[in-house]
Design a protein around this motif. Structure first.
Motif, PDB file in Angstrom:
ATOM      1  N   LEU A 137       0.848  -1.190   0.000  1.00  0.00           N
ATOM      2  CA  LEU A 137       0.000   0.000   0.000  1.00  0.00           C
ATOM      3  C   LEU A 137       0.885   1.243   0.000  1.00  0.00           C
ATOM      4  CD1 LEU A 137      -2.778  -0.941   2.616  1.00  0.00           C
ATOM      5  CD2 LEU A 137      -2.990  -0.923   0.116  1.00  0.00           C
ATOM      6  N   PHE A 138       0.457   2.256  -0.731  1.00  0.00           N
ATOM      7  CA  PHE A 138       1.152   3.538  -0.745  1.00  0.00           C
ATOM      8  C   PHE A 138       0.526   4.423   0.333  1.00  0.00           C
ATOM      9  CE2 PHE A 138       1.419   2.735  -5.588  1.00  0.00           C
ATOM     10  CZ  PHE A 138       2.403   1.782  -5.390  1.00  0.00           C
ATOM     11  N   GLU A 139       1.324   4.858   1.275  1.00  0.00           N
ATOM     12  CA  GLU A 139       0.777   5.632   2.385  1.00  0.00           C
ATOM     13  C   GLU A 139       0.123   6.924   1.889  1.00  0.00           C
ATOM     14  OE1 GLU A 139       2.488   5.196   6.523  1.00  0.00           O
ATOM     15  OE2 GLU A 139       4.324   5.233   5.318  1.00  0.00           O
ATOM     16  N   ASN A 140      -1.052   7.211   2.446  1.00  0.00           N
ATOM     17  CA  ASN A 140      -1.815   8.403   2.080  1.00  0.00           C
ATOM     18  C   ASN A 140      -2.663   8.794   3.282  1.00  0.00           C
ATOM     19  OD1 ASN A 140      -3.871  10.183   1.062  1.00  0.00           O
ATOM     20  ND2 ASN A 140      -3.449   9.442  -1.008  1.00  0.00           N
TER      21      ASN A 140
ATOM     22  N   GLY B 130      -6.489   7.642   4.870  1.00  0.00           N
ATOM     23  CA  GLY B 130      -6.412   6.756   6.027  1.00  0.00           C
ATOM     24  C   GLY B 130      -5.541   5.537   5.791  1.00  0.00           C
ATOM     25  N   ILE B 131      -4.684   5.585   4.747  1.00  0.00           N
ATOM     26  CA  ILE B 131      -3.769   4.473   4.468  1.00  0.00           C
ATOM     27  C   ILE B 131      -2.426   4.822   5.101  1.00  0.00           C
ATOM     28  CG2 ILE B 131      -2.679   3.066   2.684  1.00  0.00           C
ATOM     29  CD1 ILE B 131      -4.940   3.817   0.803  1.00  0.00           C
ATOM     30  N   THR B 132      -2.233   4.411   6.332  1.00  0.00           N
ATOM     31  CA  THR B 132      -1.020   4.720   7.069  1.00  0.00           C
ATOM     32  C   THR B 132      -0.567   3.502   7.873  1.00  0.00           C
ATOM     33  OG1 THR B 132      -2.217   5.539   9.005  1.00  0.00           O
ATOM     34  CG2 THR B 132      -1.685   7.151   7.296  1.00  0.00           C
ATOM     35  N   SER B 133       0.714   3.466   8.151  1.00  0.00           N
ATOM     36  CA  SER B 133       1.259   2.362   8.926  1.00  0.00           C
ATOM     37  C   SER B 133       1.028   2.524  10.417  1.00  0.00           C
ATOM     38  CB  SER B 133       2.771   2.248   8.671  1.00  0.00           C
ATOM     39  OG  SER B 133       3.419   3.446   9.052  1.00  0.00           O
ATOM     40  N   GLY B 134       0.711   3.759  10.843  1.00  0.00           N
ATOM     41  CA  GLY B 134       0.534   3.998  12.272  1.00  0.00           C
ATOM     42  C   GLY B 134       1.876   3.901  12.993  1.00  0.00           C
ATOM     43  N   THR B 135       1.826   3.475  14.241  1.00  0.00           N
ATOM     44  CA  THR B 135       3.050   3.392  15.047  1.00  0.00           C
ATOM     45  C   THR B 135       3.561   1.966  15.200  1.00  0.00           C
ATOM     46  OG1 THR B 135       1.714   3.266  17.062  1.00  0.00           O
ATOM     47  CG2 THR B 135       2.435   5.457  16.353  1.00  0.00           C
ATOM     48  N   LYS B 136       2.761   0.998  14.797  1.00  0.00           N
ATOM     49  CA  LYS B 136       3.143  -0.402  14.974  1.00  0.00           C
ATOM     50  C   LYS B 136       3.631  -0.958  13.639  1.00  0.00           C
ATOM     51  CE  LYS B 136       1.591  -4.591  17.316  1.00  0.00           C
ATOM     52  NZ  LYS B 136       0.451  -5.294  17.964  1.00  0.00           N
ATOM     53  N   PHE B 137       4.952  -0.874  13.415  1.00  0.00           N
ATOM     54  CA  PHE B 137       5.545  -1.349  12.173  1.00  0.00           C
ATOM     55  C   PHE B 137       7.025  -1.605  12.422  1.00  0.00           C
ATOM     56  CE2 PHE B 137       6.160   3.243  12.124  1.00  0.00           C
ATOM     57  CZ  PHE B 137       7.486   3.369  11.763  1.00  0.00           C
ATOM     58  N   PHE B 138       7.697  -2.203  11.444  1.00  0.00           N
ATOM     59  CA  PHE B 138       9.151  -2.316  11.474  1.00  0.00           C
ATOM     60  C   PHE B 138       9.690  -2.041  10.086  1.00  0.00           C
ATOM     61  CE2 PHE B 138       7.600  -6.519  10.464  1.00  0.00           C
ATOM     62  CZ  PHE B 138       8.513  -7.058   9.558  1.00  0.00           C
ATOM     63  N   ASN B 139      10.892  -1.482  10.022  1.00  0.00           N
ATOM     64  CA  ASN B 139      11.541  -1.173   8.748  1.00  0.00           C
ATOM     65  C   ASN B 139      12.221  -2.418   8.214  1.00  0.00           C
ATOM     66  OD1 ASN B 139      10.998   1.742   8.648  1.00  0.00           O
ATOM     67  ND2 ASN B 139      12.351   1.835  10.428  1.00  0.00           N
ATOM     68  N   ASP B 140      12.146  -2.601   6.883  1.00  0.00           N
ATOM     69  CA  ASP B 140      12.659  -3.850   6.325  1.00  0.00           C
ATOM     70  C   ASP B 140      13.014  -3.664   4.858  1.00  0.00           C
ATOM     71  OD1 ASP B 140      13.421  -6.493   6.469  1.00  0.00           O
ATOM     72  OD2 ASP B 140      11.405  -7.315   6.269  1.00  0.00           O
ATOM     73  N   PHE B 141      13.823  -4.579   4.375  1.00  0.00           N
ATOM     74  CA  PHE B 141      14.076  -4.726   2.942  1.00  0.00           C
ATOM     75  C   PHE B 141      12.844  -5.371   2.314  1.00  0.00           C
ATOM     76  CE2 PHE B 141      15.431  -7.885  -0.268  1.00  0.00           C
ATOM     77  CZ  PHE B 141      15.920  -7.021  -1.247  1.00  0.00           C
ATOM     78  N   LEU B 142      12.319  -4.769   1.240  1.00  0.00           N
ATOM     79  CA  LEU B 142      11.109  -5.292   0.608  1.00  0.00           C
ATOM     80  C   LEU B 142      11.377  -6.082  -0.664  1.00  0.00           C
ATOM     81  CD1 LEU B 142       8.628  -2.279   1.000  1.00  0.00           C
ATOM     82  CD2 LEU B 142       9.197  -4.089   2.638  1.00  0.00           C
ATOM     83  N   GLY B 143      12.491  -5.804  -1.329  1.00  0.00           N
ATOM     84  CA  GLY B 143      12.769  -6.564  -2.535  1.00  0.00           C
ATOM     85  C   GLY B 143      13.604  -5.783  -3.520  1.00  0.00           C
TER      86      GLY B 143
ATOM     87  N   ALA C 202      -3.903  -9.520   7.625  1.00  0.00           N
ATOM     88  CA  ALA C 202      -2.986  -9.733   6.500  1.00  0.00           C
ATOM     89  C   ALA C 202      -1.740  -8.862   6.617  1.00  0.00           C
ATOM     90  CB  ALA C 202      -3.699  -9.447   5.183  1.00  0.00           C
ATOM     91  N   ASN C 203      -0.611  -9.411   6.151  1.00  0.00           N
ATOM     92  CA  ASN C 203       0.626  -8.628   6.095  1.00  0.00           C
ATOM     93  C   ASN C 203       0.481  -7.502   5.087  1.00  0.00           C
ATOM     94  OD1 ASN C 203       1.572 -10.615   7.768  1.00  0.00           O
ATOM     95  ND2 ASN C 203       3.192 -11.328   6.388  1.00  0.00           N
ATOM     96  N   VAL C 204       1.146  -6.388   5.366  1.00  0.00           N
ATOM     97  CA  VAL C 204       1.164  -5.267   4.427  1.00  0.00           C
ATOM     98  C   VAL C 204       2.543  -4.633   4.467  1.00  0.00           C
ATOM     99  CG1 VAL C 204       0.316  -3.608   6.151  1.00  0.00           C
ATOM    100  CG2 VAL C 204       0.007  -3.127   3.714  1.00  0.00           C
TER     101      VAL C 204
ATOM    102  N   ARG D  14      -3.928   4.818  -8.175  1.00  0.00           N
ATOM    103  CA  ARG D  14      -3.374   3.548  -7.707  1.00  0.00           C
ATOM    104  C   ARG D  14      -2.968   3.657  -6.239  1.00  0.00           C
ATOM    105  NH1 ARG D  14       2.083   0.256  -9.803  1.00  0.00           N
ATOM    106  NH2 ARG D  14       2.057  -1.270  -8.110  1.00  0.00           N
ATOM    107  N   ASN D  15      -3.320   2.643  -5.468  1.00  0.00           N
ATOM    108  CA  ASN D  15      -3.014   2.637  -4.034  1.00  0.00           C
ATOM    109  C   ASN D  15      -2.036   1.551  -3.618  1.00  0.00           C
ATOM    110  OD1 ASN D  15      -6.400   3.210  -4.071  1.00  0.00           O
ATOM    111  ND2 ASN D  15      -5.053   4.771  -3.191  1.00  0.00           N
ATOM    112  N   GLY D  16      -1.634   0.670  -4.560  1.00  0.00           N
ATOM    113  CA  GLY D  16      -0.691  -0.369  -4.181  1.00  0.00           C
ATOM    114  C   GLY D  16      -0.752  -1.571  -5.105  1.00  0.00           C
ATOM    115  N   SER D  17      -0.372  -2.732  -4.566  1.00  0.00           N
ATOM    116  CA  SER D  17      -0.291  -3.968  -5.353  1.00  0.00           C
ATOM    117  C   SER D  17      -0.794  -5.157  -4.554  1.00  0.00           C
ATOM    118  CB  SER D  17       1.159  -4.251  -5.771  1.00  0.00           C
ATOM    119  OG  SER D  17       1.701  -3.191  -6.513  1.00  0.00           O
TER     120      SER D  17
END
Length: 446
Positions: A217-220, A224-237, A264-266, A283-286
């Motif tokens: 998802l592309f944050e917007n 209301g498309i946001t990761s909030g405070t509960k997330f971790f930074n990572d390599f995506l590909g 679901a994972n996002v 477009r909002n994501g994949s």
């Protein structure tokens, strides 16, 4: 499989190239054919014959034209000709890369044949999928198949069914959902909904069978498309233009009409990595492989329809890599192992003709030297259990939980990193010729 190896491709340069007037046709009386495929890390790998040479291709709904990884030295064998240079731009923070466009190629997938196929050969070594999948992949193909044929994908039985549109007959299906497709540059988009913080948000998603993740998802903030405070930074590909990083989290639900995937994972990719992808209006994501595999699909581009039916993967839980390690195949290394054949010879079990025809390097009377696959750490999440234990990028895995790494496939080793929280992982590695041992417990990444 739970390994998330991503290969997202958005080739904006293809938008203005146009399509050949030639089409795929099925060369049998039924105008339909089944092709078995390999399912590797949620990705579909199919046999594709180009100019008489059979190769392995990733089936990617997110790519417009077939791409060959030409650093694999296949161009001479394929007799690729009539080439001209193009510069392609895709996902990732790097620069555009050069590709050679080739025309008048004969392409065959099962009984489906196209006589005048355009191909793009890329020499960029970082786009080699084989080390990341532990499986040979020579190229990528997508829209050219889907635009000409009705394509059924059965993820459980692992086959494609290709049918000419005029010969295709739909069957009644009370448990199916049918969606309208939108197209941009030959790529299919679907409308869905996501629930984030108790709010259901409509989203427009690229159907991307070339990505093995779950949902991007592309944050917007305004939507209301946001990761909030509960997330971790990572390599995506890896994208066409470089590596992609971002945040990983969970959403409460993904809604595909009556089909609901909960918890679901996002992934929320960095905005700079997906600048070109966001140029598609609204477009909002994949939607990627770890969602796609939970359904069997019928893609009907001619009528702009896609049909979904959930399968036995539907209830498979979503999980994250709890180690922080991303591995890749690292060629082969010499290992010393017990030679069972010698032991059988000493016991008089081995037949004489087998002994004569066998060739091996013997270090002593019970051992032999063999070439075995090696696996190397290519990404290491910051503050992950593996990093805190002292592991480093470029460490070569020798053993996992006291078992030699060569006894596992790449997917089998990575699967160990998705096990239950608290599981103890013991790794022996080769670091610049020194053998070191590390251990850590798997942890939730956020």
């Amino acid at each position: 499989m739970k390994t998330f190896v991503l290969f997202m491709i958005m080739v904006s340069s293809f938008c203005n190239l146009g399509f050949s007037q030639d089409s795929f046709t099925i060369q049998n009386k039924h105008k339909s054919d089944k092709i078995k495929f390999q399912l590797v890390n949620n990705l579909i790998i199919i046999p594709v014959e180009i100019n008489g040479v059979t190769l392995s291709f990733l089936l990617d709904t997110g790519v417009s034209k077939p791409i060959i990884f030409n650093f694999l030295n296949v161009s001479d064998t394929l007799k690729i000709k009539n080439t001209e240079s193009f510069f392609l731009r895709g996902l990732g923070e790097g620069e555009s890369i050069e590709a050679l466009k080739s025309s008048n190629n004969l392409l065959k997938i099962g009984d489906a044949i196209k006589l005048n196929q355009e191909l793009y050969a890329i020499y960029e070594a970082n786009l080699n999928l084989a080390p990341k999948l532990g499986f040979p992949v020579h190229g990528i193909i997508g829209n050219d198949i889907f635009k000409d044929l009705v394509v059924e994908i059965n993820y459980v039985k692992k086959y494609l069914k290709l049918t000419e549109p005029e010969a295709y007959r739909y069957k009644k299906c009370r448990t199916c959902e049918i969606f309208n497709l939108e197209f941009h540059s030959g790529k299919p988009y679907i409308n869905a909904d996501v629930t984030i913080k108790d709010k259901q948000v409509p989203v427009k998603l690229l159907i991307d069978s070339g990505g093995s993740d779950v949902l991007w998802l592309f944050e917007n903030d305004s939507l209301g498309i946001t990761s909030g405070t509960k997330f971790f930074n990572d390599f995506l590909g890896h994208g066409l233009s470089g590596s992609i990083y971002g945040k990983r989290s969970k959403i409460e639900a993904l809604h595909l009409k009556s089909f609901v995937l909960k918890n679901a994972n996002v992934a929320y990719p960095d905005s700079t990595s997906v600048l070109y992808a966001k140029m598609v209006k609204d477009r909002n994501g994949s939607l990627a492989g770890n969602v796609l595999k939970r359904f069997n699909w019928i893609f009907d581009y001619k009528n702009a329809l896609v049909t979904l039916k959930k399968n036995t993967y539907f209830k498979e839980p979503f999980s994250y890599n709890k180690s922080g390690i991303e591995l890749a195949h690292y060629g082969f290394r010499f290992v010393k192992e017990v030679d069972d054949r010698i032991l059988k010879e000493k016991a008089g079990i081995l037949k004489n003709d087998d002994a004569i025809n066998s060739i091996r390097v013997v270090t002593d009377e019970h051992y032999k030297i063999s070439l075995k696959p090696a696996y190397i750490i290519v990404e290491l999440r910051k503050n992950s259990p593996a990093e805190r234990a002292g592991l480093l990028i470029d460490d070569v895995i020798i053993s996992i939980n006291n078992k030699p790494s060569y006894q596992f496939s790449l997917q089998q080793i990575t699967h160990e990193f998705y096990e239950e929280v608290g599981k103890r992982i013991r790794l022996k590695v080769d670091r610049d010729g020194k053998v070191l041992t590390f251990s850590f417990n798997l942890e939730n990444p956020y």
